[in-house]
Design an enzyme around this catalytic site. Sequence first.
Site, PDB file in Angstrom:
ATOM      1  N   ASN A  64     -24.688   3.741  12.549  1.00  0.00           N
ATOM      2  CA  ASN A  64     -24.362   4.879  13.411  1.00  0.00           C
ATOM      3  C   ASN A  64     -25.324   6.057  13.283  1.00  0.00           C
ATOM      4  O   ASN A  64     -25.210   7.030  14.029  1.00  0.00           O
ATOM      5  CB  ASN A  64     -22.907   5.355  13.186  1.00  0.00           C
ATOM      6  CG  ASN A  64     -21.913   4.244  13.450  1.00  0.00           C
ATOM      7  OD1 ASN A  64     -21.941   3.652  14.526  1.00  0.00           O
ATOM      8  ND2 ASN A  64     -21.076   3.919  12.480  1.00  0.00           N
TER       9      ASN A  64
ATOM     10  N   ASN B  29     -29.809   6.571   3.207  1.00  0.00           N
ATOM     11  CA  ASN B  29     -28.503   7.022   3.679  1.00  0.00           C
ATOM     12  C   ASN B  29     -27.805   5.769   4.200  1.00  0.00           C
ATOM     13  O   ASN B  29     -28.044   5.332   5.329  1.00  0.00           O
ATOM     14  CB  ASN B  29     -28.645   8.074   4.784  1.00  0.00           C
ATOM     15  CG  ASN B  29     -27.289   8.645   5.188  1.00  0.00           C
ATOM     16  OD1 ASN B  29     -26.243   8.104   4.825  1.00  0.00           O
ATOM     17  ND2 ASN B  29     -27.296   9.736   5.938  1.00  0.00           N
TER      18      ASN B  29
ATOM     19  N   HIS C  81     -19.638   3.575   1.092  1.00  0.00           N
ATOM     20  CA  HIS C  81     -18.282   3.579   0.542  1.00  0.00           C
ATOM     21  C   HIS C  81     -17.676   2.179   0.415  1.00  0.00           C
ATOM     22  O   HIS C  81     -16.549   2.041  -0.038  1.00  0.00           O
ATOM     23  CB  HIS C  81     -17.371   4.452   1.429  1.00  0.00           C
ATOM     24  CG  HIS C  81     -18.039   5.716   1.886  1.00  0.00           C
ATOM     25  ND1 HIS C  81     -18.511   6.655   1.003  1.00  0.00           N
ATOM     26  CD2 HIS C  81     -18.348   6.184   3.129  1.00  0.00           C
ATOM     27  CE1 HIS C  81     -19.072   7.652   1.687  1.00  0.00           C
ATOM     28  NE2 HIS C  81     -18.991   7.379   2.970  1.00  0.00           N
TER      29      HIS C  81
ATOM     30  N   ASP D 213     -25.821  -3.888  -5.345  1.00  0.00           N
ATOM     31  CA  ASP D 213     -26.467  -4.965  -6.118  1.00  0.00           C
ATOM     32  C   ASP D 213     -27.956  -5.076  -5.784  1.00  0.00           C
ATOM     33  O   ASP D 213     -28.779  -5.337  -6.665  1.00  0.00           O
ATOM     34  CB  ASP D 213     -25.789  -6.313  -5.837  1.00  0.00           C
ATOM     35  CG  ASP D 213     -24.515  -6.500  -6.661  1.00  0.00           C
ATOM     36  OD1 ASP D 213     -24.233  -5.652  -7.535  1.00  0.00           O
ATOM     37  OD2 ASP D 213     -23.806  -7.499  -6.431  1.00  0.00           O
TER      38      ASP D 213
ATOM     39  N   GLU E  97     -30.208   8.516  -3.065  1.00  0.00           N
ATOM     40  CA  GLU E  97     -29.120   8.463  -2.077  1.00  0.00           C
ATOM     41  C   GLU E  97     -29.028   9.825  -1.389  1.00  0.00           C
ATOM     42  O   GLU E  97     -29.002  10.858  -2.069  1.00  0.00           O
ATOM     43  CB  GLU E  97     -27.804   8.161  -2.810  1.00  0.00           C
ATOM     44  CG  GLU E  97     -26.580   8.217  -1.898  1.00  0.00           C
ATOM     45  CD  GLU E  97     -25.265   8.023  -2.658  1.00  0.00           C
ATOM     46  OE1 GLU E  97     -25.285   7.862  -3.911  1.00  0.00           O
ATOM     47  OE2 GLU E  97     -24.214   8.054  -1.998  1.00  0.00           O
TER      48      GLU E  97
ATOM     49  N   HIS F 246     -27.062  12.120   1.917  1.00  0.00           N
ATOM     50  CA  HIS F 246     -26.077  12.250   2.993  1.00  0.00           C
ATOM     51  C   HIS F 246     -26.291  13.578   3.687  1.00  0.00           C
ATOM     52  O   HIS F 246     -26.622  14.576   3.038  1.00  0.00           O
ATOM     53  CB  HIS F 246     -24.647  12.162   2.457  1.00  0.00           C
ATOM     54  CG  HIS F 246     -24.359  10.844   1.815  1.00  0.00           C
ATOM     55  ND1 HIS F 246     -24.145   9.697   2.551  1.00  0.00           N
ATOM     56  CD2 HIS F 246     -24.331  10.473   0.517  1.00  0.00           C
ATOM     57  CE1 HIS F 246     -23.976   8.682   1.713  1.00  0.00           C
ATOM     58  NE2 HIS F 246     -24.089   9.127   0.471  1.00  0.00           N
ATOM     59  N   ILE F 247     -26.061  13.549   4.974  1.00  0.00           N
ATOM     60  CA  ILE F 247     -26.213  14.763   5.777  1.00  0.00           C
ATOM     61  C   ILE F 247     -25.057  15.716   5.473  1.00  0.00           C
ATOM     62  O   ILE F 247     -25.246  16.909   5.250  1.00  0.00           O
ATOM     63  CB  ILE F 247     -26.238  14.375   7.277  1.00  0.00           C
ATOM     64  CG1 ILE F 247     -27.460  13.482   7.545  1.00  0.00           C
ATOM     65  CG2 ILE F 247     -26.243  15.610   8.171  1.00  0.00           C
ATOM     66  CD1 ILE F 247     -27.406  12.726   8.858  1.00  0.00           C
ATOM     67  N   SER F 248     -23.850  15.164   5.453  1.00  0.00           N
ATOM     68  CA  SER F 248     -22.655  15.980   5.194  1.00  0.00           C
ATOM     69  C   SER F 248     -22.318  15.937   3.704  1.00  0.00           C
ATOM     70  O   SER F 248     -22.778  15.050   2.973  1.00  0.00           O
ATOM     71  CB  SER F 248     -21.479  15.436   6.014  1.00  0.00           C
ATOM     72  OG  SER F 248     -21.167  14.112   5.615  1.00  0.00           O
TER      73      SER F 248
ATOM     74  N   ARG G  44     -14.923  15.856   2.479  1.00  0.00           N
ATOM     75  CA  ARG G  44     -14.332  15.141   3.611  1.00  0.00           C
ATOM     76  C   ARG G  44     -13.233  14.193   3.133  1.00  0.00           C
ATOM     77  O   ARG G  44     -12.701  14.367   2.042  1.00  0.00           O
ATOM     78  CB  ARG G  44     -15.455  14.428   4.384  1.00  0.00           C
ATOM     79  CG  ARG G  44     -16.504  15.422   4.889  1.00  0.00           C
ATOM     80  CD  ARG G  44     -17.628  14.740   5.636  1.00  0.00           C
ATOM     81  NE  ARG G  44     -17.140  14.076   6.846  1.00  0.00           N
ATOM     82  CZ  ARG G  44     -17.881  13.196   7.556  1.00  0.00           C
ATOM     83  NH1 ARG G  44     -19.110  12.900   7.159  1.00  0.00           N
ATOM     84  NH2 ARG G  44     -17.376  12.631   8.635  1.00  0.00           N
TER      85      ARG G  44
ATOM     86  N   ARG H  27     -14.446   8.778   1.517  1.00  0.00           N
ATOM     87  CA  ARG H  27     -15.885   9.104   1.450  1.00  0.00           C
ATOM     88  C   ARG H  27     -16.287   9.623   0.071  1.00  0.00           C
ATOM     89  O   ARG H  27     -17.451   9.918  -0.176  1.00  0.00           O
ATOM     90  CB  ARG H  27     -16.254  10.151   2.510  1.00  0.00           C
ATOM     91  CG  ARG H  27     -16.095   9.659   3.926  1.00  0.00           C
ATOM     92  CD  ARG H  27     -16.597  10.675   4.936  1.00  0.00           C
ATOM     93  NE  ARG H  27     -15.943  10.493   6.218  1.00  0.00           N
ATOM     94  CZ  ARG H  27     -16.337   9.632   7.160  1.00  0.00           C
ATOM     95  NH1 ARG H  27     -17.389   8.881   6.978  1.00  0.00           N
ATOM     96  NH2 ARG H  27     -15.660   9.523   8.295  1.00  0.00           N
TER      97      ARG H  27
HETATM   98  C1  DQA Z   1     -22.938  10.061   6.021  1.00  0.00           C
HETATM   99  C2  DQA Z   1     -21.530  10.209   5.440  1.00  0.00           C
HETATM  100  C3  DQA Z   1     -20.757   8.916   5.562  1.00  0.00           C
HETATM  101  O1  DQA Z   1     -19.448   9.071   5.029  1.00  0.00           O
HETATM  102  C4  DQA Z   1     -20.626   8.520   7.025  1.00  0.00           C
HETATM  103  O2  DQA Z   1     -19.965   7.278   7.130  1.00  0.00           O
HETATM  104  C5  DQA Z   1     -21.913   8.525   7.745  1.00  0.00           C
HETATM  105  C6  DQA Z   1     -22.902   9.569   7.459  1.00  0.00           C
HETATM  106  C7  DQA Z   1     -23.716  11.385   5.984  1.00  0.00           C
HETATM  107  O3  DQA Z   1     -24.936  11.328   6.089  1.00  0.00           O
HETATM  108  O4  DQA Z   1     -23.126  12.459   5.900  1.00  0.00           O
HETATM  109  O5  DQA Z   1     -22.132   7.728   8.643  1.00  0.00           O
HETATM  110  O6  DQA Z   1     -23.654   9.127   5.217  1.00  0.00           O
END
Ligand code: DQA
Length: 137
Positions: free
Chosen positions: A10, A71, A77, A84, A95, A97-99, A104, A108
């Site tokens: 996504n 990402n 999750h 692995d 790692e 993440h944008i948010s 949240r 998550r």
């Molecule tokens: C995300 C956070 C994840 O929980 C979510 O499923 C995403 C984007 C982020 O970049 O904040 O698709 O990885």
Amino acid sequence: MKILILNGPNLNLLGKREPEIYGSDTFEDYFTKLQFKFKDIELEYFQSNLEGELIGKIQEVGFSYDGIVLNAAAYTHTSIGIGDAIKAITTPVIEVHISNTHKREEFRHVSYISPVAKGVILGFGLQSYDLALQSFL
Ligand code: DQA
């Protein structure tokens, strides 16, 4: 220095997808800015909505590249397989993440990536990727 930015499911919809959480820039536009800013890094970008393709890419570059900025999106999750794969390779993984996933929903708060990552950067919007690249320099 060769670094792969690897985005999971996504994240191809950035710019359109829940802009109040993920912002209104497309990743392609942001990637162009990163390439301009980090001229000393040979940057590659790959996105997939499929877990197996993400694992394949990790295996493909994971013994030769200098770093992976990952990402894994929702697979963060759920995916023991991606965890692995990271354990199996020698290339360090950051790692991102944008948010701020800890602000949240509870599902998550779990990450199969964090225990095997070199570090974790989250909650800074797209700038999380920029910070991860800086950490490699
Ligand atoms: C995300 C956070 C994840 O929980 C979510 O499923 C995403 C984007 C982020 O970049 O904040 O698709 O990885």
